[in-house]
Design an enzyme around this catalytic site. Structure first.
Site, PDB file in Angstrom:
ATOM      1  N   HIS A  49      -5.386  -7.006   3.304  1.00 41.70           N
ATOM      2  CA  HIS A  49      -6.377  -7.985   2.309  1.00 41.70           C
ATOM      3  C   HIS A  49      -5.744  -9.448   3.264  1.00 41.70           C
ATOM      4  CE1 HIS A  49      -5.688  -5.706  -1.341  1.00 41.70           C
ATOM      5  NE2 HIS A  49      -6.824  -5.440  -0.696  1.00 41.70           N
ATOM      6  N   GLU A  54      -4.030 -12.642   2.347  1.00 44.49           N
ATOM      7  CA  GLU A  54      -2.792 -11.843   1.873  1.00 44.49           C
ATOM      8  C   GLU A  54      -1.712 -12.491   3.155  1.00 44.49           C
ATOM      9  OE1 GLU A  54      -3.646  -9.245  -1.308  1.00 44.49           O
ATOM     10  OE2 GLU A  54      -2.519  -9.116   0.630  1.00 44.49           O
ATOM     11  N   GLU A  94       5.521  -6.880  -2.102  1.00 44.52           N
ATOM     12  CA  GLU A  94       3.781  -7.960  -2.275  1.00 44.52           C
ATOM     13  C   GLU A  94       4.994  -9.172  -2.495  1.00 44.52           C
ATOM     14  OE1 GLU A  94       0.619  -6.044  -3.498  1.00 44.52           O
ATOM     15  OE2 GLU A  94       1.716  -8.193  -3.255  1.00 44.52           O
ATOM     16  N   HIS A 150       2.033  -7.071   1.106  1.00 47.33           N
ATOM     17  CA  HIS A 150       0.780  -7.412   0.821  1.00 47.33           C
ATOM     18  C   HIS A 150       1.031  -8.906   0.315  1.00 47.33           C
ATOM     19  CE1 HIS A 150      -2.844  -4.577   0.477  1.00 47.33           C
ATOM     20  NE2 HIS A 150      -1.749  -3.558   0.678  1.00 47.33           N
TER      21      HIS A 150
HETATM   22  C1  GEM Z   1      -2.832  -4.242  -4.963  1.00 46.57           C
HETATM   23  S1  GEM Z   1      -1.689  -2.879  -4.716  1.00 46.57           S
HETATM   24  C2  GEM Z   1      -1.990  -2.222  -6.405  1.00 46.57           C
HETATM   25  C3  GEM Z   1      -1.461  -2.079  -6.746  1.00 46.57           C
HETATM   26  N1  GEM Z   1      -1.178  -0.721  -8.236  1.00 46.57           N
HETATM   27  C4  GEM Z   1      -0.203  -0.251  -9.103  1.00 46.57           C
HETATM   28  N2  GEM Z   1      -0.288  -0.765  -9.673  1.00 46.57           N
HETATM   29  N3  GEM Z   1       0.412   0.259  -8.313  1.00 46.57           N
HETATM   30  C5  GEM Z   1      -4.306  -4.258  -5.039  1.00 46.57           C
HETATM   31  O1  GEM Z   1      -4.738  -3.686  -3.250  1.00 46.57           O
HETATM   32  O2  GEM Z   1      -4.970  -4.543  -6.530  1.00 46.57           O
HETATM   33  C6  GEM Z   1      -1.932  -5.193  -3.516  1.00 46.57           C
HETATM   34  C7  GEM Z   1      -2.569  -6.497  -3.791  1.00 46.57           C
HETATM   35  O3  GEM Z   1      -3.742  -6.615  -3.986  1.00 46.57           O
HETATM   36  O4  GEM Z   1      -1.711  -6.870  -3.132  1.00 46.57           O
HETATM   37 ZN    ZN Z   2      -3.372  -7.496  -1.192  1.00 43.66          ZN
END
Ligand code: GEM
Ligand code: ZN
Length: 374
Positions: free
Chosen positions: A167, A170, A334, A259
């Site tokens: 992304h 980020e 994250e 991310h």
């Molecule tokens: C997220 S990753 C989402 C993961 N969700 C679960 N419940 N495991 C995305 O891609 O939406 C990463 C991000 O955007 O930073």
């Molecule tokens: Zn992301």
């Protein structure tokens, strides 16, 4: 006052900049997408000693509008030292202000990681004796997608993969990769222990087009790369296709996808608990990773995404697809656009330096776990 965004990761639309006490702005959408949230612009012609006020008027329509509550914009006079500025959010938009000390200043959603710094990072990495450019993919707009191989000393090493910034907005993700690569050059016992058991495979930036374009979420085709892993294509997601081809040739024993998160003011991970192939072995590895990281770094487990129900994981996400395909420890890491509220830093919030430090701490954890990955 002049407002500019015609540069690397720039994103703003000027509605009215005639009143320095009420500069009206809007965020441009991602390329070929309705996503928007990332902003980065240069304001020139400020009056030192005067308070200048800015409003992003379409913030309430952005991709993660709830994420603006508790968020503070970042500013920098020199492009190196970034600090948070007083910020409020309401239905009229995101409002931030600065008592100017100089005549020009940059504002952004997060401390930007530039393509120029990316190029310097690669030079730094490839100057290390045990780092090679193993392969180089190409983004849709033809930017390089380097895959770095950090050669360990094991005859049959575990293969530990880290990819970052699928992304593009980020930016903390490539700051993280800079911290990892810098540690590779500071030979220490833990690093030696890791490289005695594992080789590393690094993609410092998965989405160079989106980063340069000032996108939040998508590549140059409007594709969210973290939704392309079940069916990547040369036409819409060549970046993912390249990495999957390399993984198939090399193998994967551990995978981290780096991310940033707009809303949750904490560092956290999301695992593979919803994968059909999730096992007690992988659950134990995930728990050990989290406990070890919590013990040494800015990390916590109380806040994060809701756990997926068994068998309900979305395998279009990198973490889930790699974890399922290679039956290995796989995590989405994250970092916050806001701050890590367990150890808040009011002046900066979460920033590049703290992203770099987290990478160092994760390497320490991997060093302790490398022998357990299979
Ligand atoms: C997220 S990753 C989402 C993961 N969700 C679960 N419940 N495991 C995305 O891609 O939406 C990463 C991000 O955007 O930073
Ligand atoms: Zn992301």
């Amino acid at each position: 006052m002049q407002i500019r965004s015609d540069f690397d990761s720039g994103n703003i639309q000027v509605l009215d900049a005639s009143d320095p006490g009420r500069v009206r702005l809007a965020i441009r959408k991602d390329f070929a997408s309705d996503h928007f949230q990332w902003f980065h612009f240069l304001a020139e012609g400020l009056t030192p000693g005067q308070t200048h006020r800015f409003t992003l008027e379409n913030a309430p329509q952005s991709s993660y509008k709830n994420a603006w509550t508790g968020y503070r914009a970042v500013a920098s006079y020199d492009g190196a030292d970034w600090f948070r500025v007083p910020t409020t959010y309401d239905e009229g938009g995101l409002h931030f202000e600065l008592l100017a000390e100089r005549t020009s200043v940059r504002f952004a959603y997060f401390e930007p990681y530039s393509r120029a710094r990316h190029a310097q990072l690669l030079v730094k990495a490839l100057a290390l004796p045990n780092v090679e450019l193993l392969a180089c993919g190409s983004s849709l707009q033809g930017r390089e997608l380097p895959l770095l191989h950090v050669r360990g000393t094991a005859a049959a090493p575990r293969k530990v993969w880290l990819i970052a910034q699928q992304h593009p907005g980020e930016h903390m993700a490539e700051w993280y990769m800079e911290g990892l690569i810098e540690r590779l050059g500071q030979d220490d016992d833990e690093l030696r222990a890791l490289l005695a058991q594992a080789d590393l495979y690094l993609v410092p930036n998965m989405n160079p087009d989106g980063a340069f374009l000032g996108n939040l979420r998508t590549n140059a085709a409007g594709q969210d790369l973290n939704r392309a892993w079940q069916a990547p294509s040369a036409e819409r997601s060549p970046e993912v296709l390249f990495v999957q081809q390399q993984m198939a040739a090399i193998g994967v024993d551990c995978f981290l996808d780096i991310h940033g998160d707009e809303e949750i003011p904490h560092v956290f991970t999301a695992g593979c608990e919803g994968n059909p192939g999730f096992t007690a072995r992988l659950e134990a590895l995930e728990q050990e990773f989290r406990q070890r990281l919590m013990a040494i770094g800015e990390f916590q487990v109380a806040h994060g995404y809701p756990r997926d129900q068994p068998g309900q994981a979305n395998l279009a996400l990198a973490c889930n697809w790699v974890g399922q395909t290679y039956d290995c420890l796989a995590y989405t890491v994250e970092m916050p656009f806001k701050d890590h509220d367990d150890s808040p830093q009011p002046r900066t919030g979460w920033n590049g330096a703290r992203s770099k430090r987290l990478a160092r701490d994760v390497l320490t954890v991997l060093a302790a776990m490398a022998g357990k990955l299979r």
